[in-house]
Structure formats: C-alpha cells, structure tokens
Design a protein around this motif. Structure first.
Motif, PDB file in Angstrom:
ATOM      1  N   GLY A   1      45.975 118.611 120.806  1.00  0.00           N
ATOM      2  CA  GLY A   1      46.272 119.968 121.247  1.00  0.00           C
ATOM      3  C   GLY A   1      47.397 120.641 120.491  1.00  0.00           C
ATOM      4  N   LEU A   2      47.989 119.962 119.505  1.00  0.00           N
ATOM      5  CA  LEU A   2      49.074 120.564 118.726  1.00  0.00           C
ATOM      6  C   LEU A   2      48.470 121.463 117.642  1.00  0.00           C
ATOM      7  CD1 LEU A   2      52.008 118.072 118.005  1.00  0.00           C
ATOM      8  CD2 LEU A   2      52.149 120.409 118.862  1.00  0.00           C
ATOM      9  N   ARG A   3      48.156 122.692 118.014  1.00  0.00           N
ATOM     10  CA  ARG A   3      47.494 123.570 117.047  1.00  0.00           C
ATOM     11  C   ARG A   3      47.819 125.044 117.249  1.00  0.00           C
ATOM     12  NH1 ARG A   3      41.224 122.897 119.124  1.00  0.00           N
ATOM     13  NH2 ARG A   3      41.688 121.812 121.038  1.00  0.00           N
ATOM     14  N   ILE A   4      48.933 125.344 117.888  1.00  0.00           N
ATOM     15  CA  ILE A   4      49.360 126.735 118.007  1.00  0.00           C
ATOM     16  C   ILE A   4      50.431 127.010 116.962  1.00  0.00           C
ATOM     17  CG2 ILE A   4      50.623 128.381 119.447  1.00  0.00           C
ATOM     18  CD1 ILE A   4      49.253 127.289 121.863  1.00  0.00           C
ATOM     19  N   GLY A   5      50.266 128.099 116.240  1.00  0.00           N
ATOM     20  CA  GLY A   5      51.288 128.533 115.298  1.00  0.00           C
ATOM     21  C   GLY A   5      51.195 127.861 113.944  1.00  0.00           C
ATOM     22  N   PRO A   6      52.069 128.248 113.041  1.00  0.00           N
ATOM     23  CA  PRO A   6      52.009 127.745 111.660  1.00  0.00           C
ATOM     24  C   PRO A   6      52.584 126.352 111.489  1.00  0.00           C
ATOM     25  CG  PRO A   6      53.846 129.281 111.904  1.00  0.00           C
ATOM     26  CD  PRO A   6      53.103 129.290 113.211  1.00  0.00           C
ATOM     27  N   ASN A   7      53.372 125.859 112.459  1.00  0.00           N
ATOM     28  CA  ASN A   7      54.046 124.572 112.263  1.00  0.00           C
ATOM     29  C   ASN A   7      54.190 123.805 113.585  1.00  0.00           C
ATOM     30  OD1 ASN A   7      55.511 122.511 110.960  1.00  0.00           O
ATOM     31  ND2 ASN A   7      57.448 123.475 111.543  1.00  0.00           N
ATOM     32  N   PRO A   8      53.076 123.440 114.222  1.00  0.00           N
ATOM     33  CA  PRO A   8      53.192 122.660 115.465  1.00  0.00           C
ATOM     34  C   PRO A   8      53.732 121.259 115.165  1.00  0.00           C
ATOM     35  CG  PRO A   8      50.901 122.787 114.761  1.00  0.00           C
ATOM     36  CD  PRO A   8      51.674 123.689 113.845  1.00  0.00           C
ATOM     37  N   HIS A   9      54.634 120.740 116.031  1.00  0.00           N
ATOM     38  CA  HIS A   9      55.249 119.454 115.744  1.00  0.00           C
ATOM     39  C   HIS A   9      55.829 118.832 117.012  1.00  0.00           C
ATOM     40  CE1 HIS A   9      58.445 122.520 115.258  1.00  0.00           C
ATOM     41  NE2 HIS A   9      59.238 121.604 115.799  1.00  0.00           N
ATOM     42  N   TYR A  10      56.356 117.613 116.848  1.00  0.00           N
ATOM     43  CA  TYR A  10      56.937 116.845 117.947  1.00  0.00           C
ATOM     44  C   TYR A  10      58.453 116.762 117.804  1.00  0.00           C
ATOM     45  CZ  TYR A  10      52.386 114.592 119.061  1.00  0.00           C
ATOM     46  OH  TYR A  10      51.093 114.317 119.425  1.00  0.00           O
ATOM     47  N   ILE A  11      59.104 116.605 118.942  1.00  0.00           N
ATOM     48  CA  ILE A  11      60.455 116.066 118.993  1.00  0.00           C
ATOM     49  C   ILE A  11      60.403 114.899 119.978  1.00  0.00           C
ATOM     50  CG2 ILE A  11      61.666 118.176 118.340  1.00  0.00           C
ATOM     51  CD1 ILE A  11      62.237 118.687 121.297  1.00  0.00           C
ATOM     52  N   GLY A  12      61.209 113.882 119.734  1.00  0.00           N
ATOM     53  CA  GLY A  12      61.174 112.705 120.594  1.00  0.00           C
ATOM     54  C   GLY A  12      62.559 112.137 120.794  1.00  0.00           C
ATOM     55  N   SER A  13      62.753 111.502 121.938  1.00  0.00           N
ATOM     56  CA  SER A  13      64.047 110.918 122.270  1.00  0.00           C
ATOM     57  C   SER A  13      63.808 109.579 122.961  1.00  0.00           C
ATOM     58  CB  SER A  13      64.846 111.858 123.187  1.00  0.00           C
ATOM     59  OG  SER A  13      64.035 112.329 124.265  1.00  0.00           O
ATOM     60  N   THR A  14      64.561 108.553 122.566  1.00  0.00           N
ATOM     61  CA  THR A  14      64.364 107.261 123.214  1.00  0.00           C
ATOM     62  C   THR A  14      65.455 106.274 122.861  1.00  0.00           C
ATOM     63  OG1 THR A  14      62.693 105.567 123.682  1.00  0.00           O
ATOM     64  CG2 THR A  14      62.980 106.172 121.378  1.00  0.00           C
TER      65      THR A  14
END
Length: 448
Positions: free
Chosen positions: A183-196
């Motif tokens: 589902g990451l497909r909105i906009g010119p640069n869809p991406h993740y951030i993560g914390s752990t």
C-alpha cells in the motif's frame, strides 16, 4: 486582562468563534513546543530516504526512538503534500506490536505525536482508529500480533508514509512489512520510518543489510536527557553482558557464541503453517511459587505431525511443530486459564508442567478451574543443558520446526548459553518437544 473580564469576553463569542480561537491557541502551543526540541544525533533523519526505503533507528532503552519518529511524522504532515488531491495531503500508517501500543506509545505517550503536536486528535470510526490533524491529514493505527491484524493490514489502504514502532517486537513482522509495502504508493516518495530496540530477528537483520535502509544508532549511556542516576544504575548492573549490548547499546546481536540454537538453524527449519497433527501438548514452565509474578510463566503449544518425513540425516520420523507462545508475566490464575484455553482451542492431549523447584502449585490451580483437563507433570532428573541439547539437535536435523514466527521464544533460544539461567519460554519449549518426540513411549513422569 482579569479572569472575570476574560470569562465575559469568552461568553460573548459564538461557537464558531470559540472553535477558531481554540485552533489558533493550539497552533501557537504547537509552534512553541516545536522550537524547543533538541534532537540527539541519531534522531536526525537522513537528508533523503529512497522510495520504499527506510530510516531505521536502532537504540538502547531511553534513547528517544519513538520521539524521533513522532517528530518526523509531524514534520512530514506539515511539509509539502504527497497528494494535493487528498484532504491534508497525507495518508499515513502507524504499525506497532498491537494497536493499543500504537495508541499508547505513538500517539498519546510522552514521546508520541501529541507531545510534538497537541492539535492531533485520536478518532475511532467504523473504518478503524486514526490520528488526525486539523488539516485533514491522518495516520491509521494498526497492530501486527494476530491473524486478524494481518487481515486489517492486507486491506489497510494506500499510504505515503509508514511508521513501524518497535520493529523487533512485532510478532508478525514479515507479514506487516509485506502488506504495508503493497500500500505504499501515494506521492512521489513513499517510504518507511522505524524504531526499535534490536533483537535477533531475521527480518530486522535483513533490513540493516539492505542498501535502501539508512540506520542510525543510539546508546543509553549517551541519552543525557535520562536521569543520570538511572543511566548509571543500568550501565553498572548490566556492564559486560549481552543485555548491555542489546538493550542499552542498541547492538543487533546475530548469533551468540556457545548458544545451542542459531538464527540460521531456526530459519532453515521454519515452516509457514502447521500440518495435520497426531498429538498436541501445552507445555508450562511455571514460576517456583504461586505467589511469584516476577518471572515469566513459560507456556508453549506444540504438536507432532501425523506423517513420517525424512530429516536431514534421511531418518524417517514424525516432526515437531511449535506454533504458539503464550508466555508472559502474569498471576498464577491467569497462567492456568491461558493454558486451559489453549488446551481446548487446540484440542490438546495434555497440559504438561514442570514441578521442580516448587511448581506443584500449578496442578492444583488447573484442577480447581477445570477438572476435565488431562494434566501431567514432568520432573527433571538431569541438568538443563542435558535436556536442551537433544531438542536443539532436532532443529539441526530439520525435524523440529517453528511455525511462522515466535520472536520472543526465538530470541531466548538463540541467545541462551549453557551456564546461564535458562529462561522460561525456552524451558517450556524444551518440555514440549521432549514430550512429543524424545520421551520413551508411555513415560510421562520424568524426563532424563
């Protein structure tokens, strides 16, 4: 202005004017808080994150991983719209170990979204639970613990940004990544951030090795905003241990020298689903007394397959499958209820419990709750290493499998070194596999 004059002035405003005033005050409060934030070096995101790439914060306890991601998401919302056609320009997702974790840690907590932007409101509708901004931008909240959580992610909608909180603690991490990426497909640069805080998870190790992932690392000893007394206590208590390396220094430990199980070995034996089973047990490693809630209660559900399959040595045998880990810190009555629910849900043949070191209490509690349960005890006549080694050998031979992912159990298996106190999940797993695959036929009283 005196309080009485202020009350009079407010009383003369219309509901629309009061709503506008409230919004203006909230915006000023947000701007004031925004300017006061002083990031640690590891909380500073990369200048550019690749499309479908990650910014992943690995850090020890108290290093502000959640804080850094919350700040990033608020900044993203207040930046250029990813899709101008959307109200607010942004549709995002927050995925945590459970949806409750997403609410508590990522939105309402002291390091969550509302701490950075008090204008954020939490709304639950028929479509799910959302963090929303006055602009109309929103982030939908998901968990990744149950099969139902995975189904919600599968139909989670399209997003421009996904924040994955406590990546290593997510039970169905692989599915969470797979379905959120779809589902990451909105906009010119869809991406993740993560914390752990890092744990030896295959998916996490693969992420850290990917060229599309930028990793920043923080150590508890450098987290100067934590009370100094607390930092020094933790550092002194765990100095030189694996706990210090993983939980305080944020180091991703892969394979531990001397551990009986390896991550690679578990992965090679891993299966996606359990086959038809001829026998199922719920194995328990209870706390020493019915009053002890400081230790975990080990509760692992496993079964033996119906068919004979060759292991890596070519020996035809029925294989073992561990498919649920219900362990945790809980009152004795809850441990018994949890084991009994699993017994009925999986149509188990027995609940098997260790009674060494005062564990006899569990049988009394189980029989009081449900006398129909087939309950039997096991007593260790040899040391834990002697009991664990044959079970570890089953994994090496390819005849003992973990179904899907049981991250907390797997962490204990791959980080326990003989000579250390063995953790409760590991003990319950050893009891289960011993009962199913290694105990002599008809012998359910003691395991050598």
């Amino acid at each position: 202005m005196h309080a009485a004059d202020l009350d009079t002035a407010l009383a003369g405003l219309s509901p629309a004017e009061l709503e506008l005033l409230e919004a203006e005050l909230a915006a000023k409060l947000w701007a004031r808080r925004w300017g006061r934030w002083k990031p640690y070096p590891w909380q500073v995101p990369p200048a550019q994150i690749e499309t479908l790439g990650w910014w992943l914060q690995l850090g020890g306890r108290g290093t502000g991983k959640t804080d850094g991601c919350a700040r990033y998401m608020v900044e993203h919302v207040n930046g250029p719209p990813c899709d101008p056609r959307l109200r607010g320009g942004h549709r995002m997702a927050i995925i945590a170990p459970t949806q409750g974790d997403a609410v508590e840690a990522c939105v309402n907590g002291p390091s969550g979204l509302r701490a950075h932007d008090p204008r954020v409101v939490l709304r639950t509708t028929v479509g799910g639970t959302f963090a929303r901004w006055p602009s109309g931008a929103e982030a939908k909240l998901f968990g990744s613990h149950t099969p139902d959580d995975v189904e919600r992610l599968r139909a989670g909608g399209n997003r421009c940004l996904v924040w994955m909180e406590e990546v290593a603690a997510q039970r169905r991490l692989k599915d969470a990544i797979t379905h959120s990426e779809m589902g990451l497909r909105i906009g010119p640069n869809p991406h993740y951030i993560g914390s752990t805080t890092p744990k030896p998870r295959t998916e996490l190790i693969e992420l850290t090795r990917s060229p599309k992932v930028t990793v920043t690392r923080g150590r508890t000893r450098d987290a100067i905003h934590l009370p100094e007394e607390q930092r020094l206590h933790l550092i002194a208590k765990y100095a030189g241990t694996r706990t210090e390396a993983q939980e305080l220094d944020g180091i991703l430990l892969e394979d531990i020298e001397g551990a009986l199980w390896s991550r690679d070995g578990l992965d090679k034996a891993r299966v996606g689903a359990k086959p038809p089973l001829s026998s199922v047990v719920v194995a328990m490693d209870p706390a020493a007394t019915s009053h002890d809630e400081s230790d975990e209660m080990g509760i692992v559900v496993a079964g033996r397959g119906t068919t004979y399959i060759p292991d890596r040595n070519g020996f035809q045998r029925q294989h073992g499958y561990a498919f649920d880990d219900l362990s945790g810190r809980m009152p004795p009555i809850e441990a018994a209820r949890r084991a009994i629910r699993a017994y009925h849900e999986h149509r188990a043949d027995a609940i098997v419990a260790e009674v060494n070191n005062g564990g006899e209490w569990i049988g009394t509690v189980i029989r009081q709750i449900d006398p129909t349960v087939n309950y039997r005890t096991v007593t260790a006549s040899r040391g834990k290493v002697t009991r664990a080694e044959p079970v570890a050998a089953l994994t090496d031979q390819g005849s003992a499998h973990i179904v899907g992912s049981l991250p907390d159990l797997e962490e204990q298996l791959t980080t326990w070194v003989p000579g250390d106190d063995s953790p409760d999940r590991l003990d319950a797993y050893v009891w289960a596999l011993t009962d199913l695959m290694l105990a002599p036929a008809g012998n359910t009283a003691a395991f050598a």
